[in-house]
Every structure is written in structure tokens, then in C-alpha cells.
Design a protein around this motif. Structure first.
Motif, PDB file in Angstrom:
ATOM      1  N   GLY A 106     122.042  84.112 -17.775  1.00 52.26           N
ATOM      2  CA  GLY A 106     121.311  84.514 -16.583  1.00 52.26           C
ATOM      3  C   GLY A 106     119.910  83.931 -16.540  1.00 52.26           C
ATOM      4  O   GLY A 106     119.461  83.416 -15.512  1.00 52.26           O
ATOM      5  N   VAL A 107     119.227  83.998 -17.664  1.00 50.82           N
ATOM      6  CA  VAL A 107     117.876  83.428 -17.743  1.00 50.82           C
ATOM      7  C   VAL A 107     117.941  81.916 -17.553  1.00 50.82           C
ATOM      8  O   VAL A 107     117.137  81.330 -16.812  1.00 50.82           O
ATOM      9  CB  VAL A 107     117.200  83.795 -19.085  1.00 50.82           C
ATOM     10  CG1 VAL A 107     115.907  83.022 -19.289  1.00 50.82           C
ATOM     11  CG2 VAL A 107     116.947  85.302 -19.153  1.00 50.82           C
ATOM     12  N   TYR A 108     118.913  81.282 -18.197  1.00 46.67           N
ATOM     13  CA  TYR A 108     119.106  79.837 -18.081  1.00 46.67           C
ATOM     14  C   TYR A 108     119.351  79.447 -16.617  1.00 46.67           C
ATOM     15  O   TYR A 108     118.757  78.500 -16.103  1.00 46.67           O
ATOM     16  CB  TYR A 108     120.263  79.425 -18.977  1.00 46.67           C
ATOM     17  CG  TYR A 108     120.692  77.986 -18.922  1.00 46.67           C
ATOM     18  CD1 TYR A 108     119.774  76.947 -18.923  1.00 46.67           C
ATOM     19  CD2 TYR A 108     122.049  77.664 -18.928  1.00 46.67           C
ATOM     20  CE1 TYR A 108     120.193  75.624 -18.900  1.00 46.67           C
ATOM     21  CE2 TYR A 108     122.468  76.353 -18.904  1.00 46.67           C
ATOM     22  CZ  TYR A 108     121.540  75.331 -18.886  1.00 46.67           C
ATOM     23  OH  TYR A 108     121.958  74.035 -18.859  1.00 46.67           O
ATOM     24  N   ALA A 109     120.203  80.198 -15.919  1.00 39.95           N
ATOM     25  CA  ALA A 109     120.497  79.903 -14.517  1.00 39.95           C
ATOM     26  C   ALA A 109     119.241  80.058 -13.655  1.00 39.95           C
ATOM     27  O   ALA A 109     118.995  79.242 -12.751  1.00 39.95           O
ATOM     28  CB  ALA A 109     121.602  80.821 -14.009  1.00 39.95           C
ATOM     29  N   LEU A 110     118.444  81.088 -13.920  1.00 40.99           N
ATOM     30  CA  LEU A 110     117.208  81.284 -13.156  1.00 40.99           C
ATOM     31  C   LEU A 110     116.223  80.141 -13.391  1.00 40.99           C
ATOM     32  O   LEU A 110     115.555  79.691 -12.445  1.00 40.99           O
ATOM     33  CB  LEU A 110     116.565  82.621 -13.506  1.00 40.99           C
ATOM     34  CG  LEU A 110     117.294  83.856 -12.985  1.00 40.99           C
ATOM     35  CD1 LEU A 110     116.632  85.122 -13.514  1.00 40.99           C
ATOM     36  CD2 LEU A 110     117.332  83.856 -11.461  1.00 40.99           C
ATOM     37  N   VAL A 111     116.133  79.669 -14.622  1.00 44.46           N
ATOM     38  CA  VAL A 111     115.243  78.544 -14.920  1.00 44.46           C
ATOM     39  C   VAL A 111     115.704  77.295 -14.175  1.00 44.46           C
ATOM     40  O   VAL A 111     114.892  76.583 -13.562  1.00 44.46           O
ATOM     41  CB  VAL A 111     115.168  78.286 -16.446  1.00 44.46           C
ATOM     42  CG1 VAL A 111     114.500  76.957 -16.757  1.00 44.46           C
ATOM     43  CG2 VAL A 111     114.452  79.429 -17.139  1.00 44.46           C
ATOM     44  N   ILE A 112     117.005  77.039 -14.185  1.00 44.74           N
ATOM     45  CA  ILE A 112     117.545  75.867 -13.478  1.00 44.74           C
ATOM     46  C   ILE A 112     117.300  76.012 -11.973  1.00 44.74           C
ATOM     47  O   ILE A 112     116.899  75.056 -11.301  1.00 44.74           O
ATOM     48  CB  ILE A 112     119.050  75.686 -13.775  1.00 44.74           C
ATOM     49  CG1 ILE A 112     119.273  75.387 -15.260  1.00 44.74           C
ATOM     50  CG2 ILE A 112     119.661  74.607 -12.903  1.00 44.74           C
ATOM     51  CD1 ILE A 112     118.645  74.114 -15.770  1.00 44.74           C
ATOM     52  N   THR A 147     125.453  75.367   3.118  1.00 50.86           N
ATOM     53  CA  THR A 147     124.250  74.596   2.836  1.00 50.86           C
ATOM     54  C   THR A 147     124.650  73.200   2.384  1.00 50.86           C
ATOM     55  O   THR A 147     125.755  72.994   1.882  1.00 50.86           O
ATOM     56  CB  THR A 147     123.388  75.283   1.755  1.00 50.86           C
ATOM     57  OG1 THR A 147     122.250  74.469   1.495  1.00 50.86           O
ATOM     58  CG2 THR A 147     124.149  75.507   0.482  1.00 50.86           C
ATOM     59  N   GLU A 148     123.766  72.274   2.584  1.00 42.68           N
ATOM     60  CA  GLU A 148     124.006  70.901   2.154  1.00 42.68           C
ATOM     61  C   GLU A 148     123.774  70.737   0.651  1.00 42.68           C
ATOM     62  O   GLU A 148     124.171  69.745   0.070  1.00 42.68           O
ATOM     63  CB  GLU A 148     123.082  69.945   2.925  1.00 42.68           C
ATOM     64  CG  GLU A 148     123.301  69.954   4.414  1.00 42.68           C
ATOM     65  CD  GLU A 148     124.683  69.456   4.790  1.00 42.68           C
ATOM     66  OE1 GLU A 148     125.160  68.488   4.168  1.00 42.68           O
ATOM     67  OE2 GLU A 148     125.296  70.051   5.688  1.00 42.68           O
ATOM     68  N   GLN A 149     123.123  71.723   0.069  1.00 38.06           N
ATOM     69  CA  GLN A 149     122.764  71.632  -1.336  1.00 38.06           C
ATOM     70  C   GLN A 149     123.959  71.986  -2.222  1.00 38.06           C
ATOM     71  O   GLN A 149     124.705  72.903  -1.930  1.00 38.06           O
ATOM     72  CB  GLN A 149     121.612  72.578  -1.661  1.00 38.06           C
ATOM     73  CG  GLN A 149     120.395  72.381  -0.792  1.00 38.06           C
ATOM     74  CD  GLN A 149     119.850  70.974  -0.897  1.00 38.06           C
ATOM     75  OE1 GLN A 149     119.869  70.368  -1.951  1.00 38.06           O
ATOM     76  NE2 GLN A 149     119.368  70.442   0.210  1.00 38.06           N
ATOM     77  N   THR A 150     124.122  71.248  -3.292  1.00 37.76           N
ATOM     78  CA  THR A 150     125.158  71.580  -4.268  1.00 37.76           C
ATOM     79  C   THR A 150     124.509  72.354  -5.414  1.00 37.76           C
ATOM     80  O   THR A 150     123.359  72.120  -5.759  1.00 37.76           O
ATOM     81  CB  THR A 150     125.826  70.310  -4.829  1.00 37.76           C
ATOM     82  OG1 THR A 150     124.824  69.510  -5.440  1.00 37.76           O
ATOM     83  CG2 THR A 150     126.534  69.532  -3.743  1.00 37.76           C
ATOM     84  N   MET A 151     125.273  73.267  -5.954  1.00 38.13           N
ATOM     85  CA  MET A 151     124.770  74.064  -7.067  1.00 38.13           C
ATOM     86  C   MET A 151     124.682  73.179  -8.313  1.00 38.13           C
ATOM     87  O   MET A 151     125.595  72.404  -8.590  1.00 38.13           O
ATOM     88  CB  MET A 151     125.705  75.242  -7.350  1.00 38.13           C
ATOM     89  CG  MET A 151     125.720  76.279  -6.238  1.00 38.13           C
ATOM     90  SD  MET A 151     124.130  77.058  -6.008  1.00 38.13           S
ATOM     91  CE  MET A 151     124.030  78.027  -7.482  1.00 38.13           C
ATOM     92  N   PRO A 152     123.613  73.315  -9.070  1.00 38.39           N
ATOM     93  CA  PRO A 152     123.514  72.545 -10.315  1.00 38.39           C
ATOM     94  C   PRO A 152     124.528  73.075 -11.327  1.00 38.39           C
ATOM     95  O   PRO A 152     124.847  74.256 -11.350  1.00 38.39           O
ATOM     96  CB  PRO A 152     122.082  72.805 -10.780  1.00 38.39           C
ATOM     97  CG  PRO A 152     121.639  74.029 -10.081  1.00 38.39           C
ATOM     98  CD  PRO A 152     122.436  74.125  -8.820  1.00 38.39           C
TER      99      PRO A 152
END
Length: 181
Positions: A106-112, A147-152
Motif C-alpha cells: 500500500g505504501v509502495y503504491a502510494l509512493v508510485i 481516463t487516458e492514463q494507464t496505471m503504473p
């Protein structure tokens, strides 16, 4: 035996982290020997009780991670890595490692996401929209905003490594052993 388990898992987790960051893969040549060696070492060291401890940890690690895999949010290498960790740590320590892994993930995802503000805005808009629909209709209806954005992509092997090391440290400080029988 704790030092041996610590060395094996530290080595495997380091390799998994490096390969996951480099190629976004955790390879079978790492995970299958990790699983098999956990089962064998515990069987040799503690007989049938060791085999049962190891097999139960393997099964728990597999089950906990296979659900997100089937939902498409986890890679197969991540599943096999947690199963291998389970084969070495047993049920209790594997569950603790899984909980710590979830927190680290969860923390890793928030940082990304913080590094990709456009994606973060889309995620927050989806959460807010889902909340509003839930409160208005009293039904859970997840309809994401396009959205046009892709998830990292996340290299979840990193979170698994952090979570496992955290669980091993916690278990050792509380019980004097990395395994909680």
C-alpha cells in the motif's frame, strides 16, 4: 536453524527484488527451488511435524496470493514467491509476512502514485465517484471513470521482501525465532 532460514530467505528475497525491478518478473528458477527446499529442509530437520509446518505455510502463502492473481492484480511469480516463503516460515509467520506485505504494498503504491499525479487524480476521482454512488443508491457499483492514463505496474516482489523481512524481525524480537510454530 533460524540463521539458515534467514540466510536462505534473505538471499531469495534479494534476488526476487532485483529481478522484479529489472524485468518485472520473479522467475521459476528461484521460486520452485525455494518451495521445494523449504519442504525438504523442514522434513529433514523435524520429520513429519516439519513437513506439516512447511506444507501448511506453503498452502497459506499460495492461497493468500492466488486470489489477487485471479483478479488480475498480481503476477504468478509473486504468488509462487509467497508460497516459497510460506514453505520456509510456516503458517503463523507467513500470515504475519502477508499482512506486512499488504502494508508495504500500500505504501509502495502510494509512493508510485504520488510520482504520477495525473494517475493519482484519476484514482481519487474513481474512489470518490464510487463512494457517491454507494451513498446515493445504497448499492456497490464500481464504474470507473475512463481516463487516458494507464496505471503504473508495481513490482510487488519489493513489497513481499519488505513485508517478509519485517515479519521475521517482529517474530524474532517477540519469540526469539523467525518461525512461530
Amino acid at each position: 536453524m533460524d540463521i539458515f532460514i534467514t540466510i536462505v530467505l534473505a538471499t531469495a528475497l534479494l534476488i526476487a527484488t532485483i529481478t522484479d525491478l529489472r524485468s518485472q518478473k520473479i522467475y521459476n528458477w528461484l521460486t520452485f527451488p525455494l518451495i521445494l527446499s523449504g519442504l525438504v529442509v523442514h522434513s529433514i530437520h523435524s520429520g513429519l511435524d516439519g513437513l506439516l509446518l512447511s506444507a501448511a505455510g506453503f498452502a497459506l502463502g499460495l492461497i493468500l496470493m492466488v486470489i489477487p492473481f485471479f483478479l488480475g492484480s498480481m503476477g504468478a511469480g509473486d504468488v509462487k514467491l509467497m508460497a516459497g516463503i510460506g514453505a520456509w516460515l510456516g503458517v503463523n509467520a507467513t500470515f504475519t509476512a502477508f499482512l506486512f506485505t499488504c502494508l508495504a504494498g500500500g505504501v509502495y503504491a502510494l509512493v508510485i502514485l504520488a510520482r504520477r499525479r495525473d494517475v493519482l487524480k484519476a484514482v481519487l476521482a474513481n474512489i470518490w465517484g464510487t463512494f457517491l454512488r454507494l451513498t446515493a443508491t445504497k448499492k456497490y457499483d464500481y464504474s470507473p471513470i475512463e481516463t487516458e492514463q494507464t496505471m503504473p505496474r508495481l513490482c510487488y516482489g519489493v513489497a513481499i521482501a519488505i513485508g517478509t523481512v519485517g515479519a521475521m524481525i517482529l517474530n524474532f524480537t517477540q519469540t526469539g525465532s523467525v518461525i512461530i510454530p
